[in-house]
Design an enzyme around this catalytic site. Structure first.
Site, PDB file in Angstrom:
ATOM      1  N   ASP A  23       2.796  -4.441  -5.828  1.00 34.54           N
ATOM      2  CA  ASP A  23       3.073  -3.480  -4.641  1.00 34.54           C
ATOM      3  C   ASP A  23       4.589  -3.852  -3.792  1.00 34.54           C
ATOM      4  OD1 ASP A  23       2.547  -1.207  -3.091  1.00 34.54           O
ATOM      5  OD2 ASP A  23       1.459  -2.101  -1.851  1.00 34.54           O
ATOM      6  N   ASN A  71      -1.291   7.294  -9.837  1.00 34.71           N
ATOM      7  CA  ASN A  71       0.118   7.085  -9.919  1.00 34.71           C
ATOM      8  C   ASN A  71       0.834   8.170 -10.553  1.00 34.71           C
ATOM      9  OD1 ASN A  71       0.143   3.169 -10.128  1.00 34.71           O
ATOM     10  ND2 ASN A  71       0.290   4.895  -8.491  1.00 34.71           N
TER      11      ASN A  71
HETATM   12  C1  FPP Z   1       3.822  -0.371  -6.801  1.00 35.08           C
HETATM   13  O1  FPP Z   1       4.936  -0.282  -5.765  1.00 35.08           O
HETATM   14  C2  FPP Z   1       4.251  -0.280  -8.152  1.00 35.08           C
HETATM   15  C3  FPP Z   1       3.912   0.506  -9.113  1.00 35.08           C
HETATM   16  C4  FPP Z   1       3.330   1.658  -9.009  1.00 35.08           C
HETATM   17  C5  FPP Z   1       4.612   0.416 -10.409  1.00 35.08           C
HETATM   18  C6  FPP Z   1       4.598  -1.059 -11.110  1.00 35.08           C
HETATM   19  C7  FPP Z   1       5.293  -0.956 -12.534  1.00 35.08           C
HETATM   20  C8  FPP Z   1       6.065  -1.777 -12.905  1.00 35.08           C
HETATM   21  C9  FPP Z   1       6.596  -2.971 -12.032  1.00 35.08           C
HETATM   22  C10 FPP Z   1       6.907  -1.313 -14.023  1.00 35.08           C
HETATM   23  C11 FPP Z   1       6.502  -2.339 -15.300  1.00 35.08           C
HETATM   24  C12 FPP Z   1       5.457  -3.177 -15.205  1.00 35.08           C
HETATM   25  C13 FPP Z   1       5.205  -4.374 -16.031  1.00 35.08           C
HETATM   26  C14 FPP Z   1       3.942  -4.925 -15.952  1.00 35.08           C
HETATM   27  C15 FPP Z   1       6.025  -4.549 -17.059  1.00 35.08           C
HETATM   28  P1  FPP Z   1       5.036   1.068  -5.027  1.00 35.08           P
HETATM   29  O2  FPP Z   1       6.098   1.914  -5.692  1.00 35.08           O
HETATM   30  O3  FPP Z   1       3.924   1.426  -4.420  1.00 35.08           O
HETATM   31  O4  FPP Z   1       5.902   0.500  -3.782  1.00 35.08           O
HETATM   32  P2  FPP Z   1       6.015   1.009  -2.269  1.00 35.08           P
HETATM   33  O5  FPP Z   1       4.473   0.594  -1.673  1.00 35.08           O
HETATM   34  O6  FPP Z   1       7.054  -0.004  -1.473  1.00 35.08           O
HETATM   35  O7  FPP Z   1       6.409   2.314  -2.258  1.00 35.08           O
END
Ligand code: FPP
Length: 243
Positions: A23, A71
């Site tokens: 996150d 998501n």
């Molecule tokens: C949450 O941060 C993150 C995600 C929903 C996506 C995670 C995906 C990756 C890191 C891409 C690839 C993964 C792997 C394991 C290779 P957010 O976008 O909710 O952050 P925020 O709360 O700051 O908006």
């Protein structure tokens, strides 16, 4: 994957299974005036680094929440970028996972993922069957409640077909979850400042120790992981009993 990540002595009481909610990617990018997708790109590199480190310090399983069933509500471009990054990550992993001794499994409804990604998941599963070792589990199109419902459906189907019989125990039910055969997480880490579980591993985290930090996932370092493990080591795990 590269193997250059430094090896720290494993020491006593390293969690056997660590789970992480990835996150803070979006905020990390916004703070730098970049599109949210730039945070996901750095976040996927952070995952690569942390997975290697976990393997090196003697963790057996690392499970990360990369894409939830909720998501899909994000802007189309962001979802497309995350799928592209996963694609890239799995392609690279296929070339190196056997050399690096990193097995992989995907938890979630793979049938809802783009076809190319489904094929890559099947390929990583196939390679993983060939050897034993550290295992990284990536939760994709995953929700904890959906996982439990899916397990209940599969159990009911087996019961009807006479493939299993009652009584239903917790152990047997666990074998219908995506995490079948894997011990429950000892330590659940959530970077990014929020202090909630967000539908992640609801069944499996019954007795996990939780560690929350304000550090955003792209900034999460091996030192941060050491810190979390240090806190975990001081916890008194009683599982409802007394000592
Ligand atoms: C949450 O941060 C993150 C995600 C929903 C996506 C995670 C995906 C990756 C890191 C891409 C690839 C993964 C792997 C394991 C290779 P957010 O976008 O909710 O952050 P925020 O709360 O700051 O908006």
């Amino acid at each position: 994957m590269q193997t250059s990540t430094q090896n720290k002595p494993a020491g006593e009481n390293v969690p056997r299974h660590i789970a992480i909610i990835l996150d803070g990617n979006g905020r990390w990018a916004r703070k730098r005036g970049l599109p949210r997708t730039a945070g996901h790109a750095v976040g996927s590199e952070t995952f690569r680094k942390i997975a290697l480190y976990c393997r090196n310090i003697g963790v057996d399983y690392l499970t990360v929440y990369a894409f939830s069933t909720e998501n899909w509500k994000r802007p189309e471009e962001e979802v497309r970028t995350i799928m592209r990054l996963l694609n890239k990550y799995l392609r690279e992993a296929i070339d190196t996972m056997e050399r690096d001794r990193i097995k992989m499994r995907v938890f979630g409804d793979v049938s809802g993922l783009p076809e190319e990604l489904q094929d890559l998941v099947a390929e990583t599963n196939r390679i993983s069957e060939r050897y034993e070792g550290f295992q990284a589990n990536i939760c994709l199109n995953y929700g904890g409640r959906a996982e439990i419902v899916h397990a209940a459906e599969r159990y009911a189907a087996d019961l009807l077909e006479g493939k299993t019989e009652g009584p239903l125990t917790e152990e047997r039910f666990s074998s219908y979850l995506y995490s079948s055969g894997i011990p429950d997480p000892d330590l659940l880490i959530r970077p990014g400042g929020e202090q909630r579980i967000s539908n992640f591993l609801l069944w499996q985290c019954a007795y996990s120790e939780f560690y929350f930090t304000d550090v955003l996932w792209p900034d999460f370092s091996t030192d941060e992981l050491d810190k979390a493990i240090e806190v975990y080591r001081r916890r008194d795990r009683r599982y409802g009993g007394v000592k």
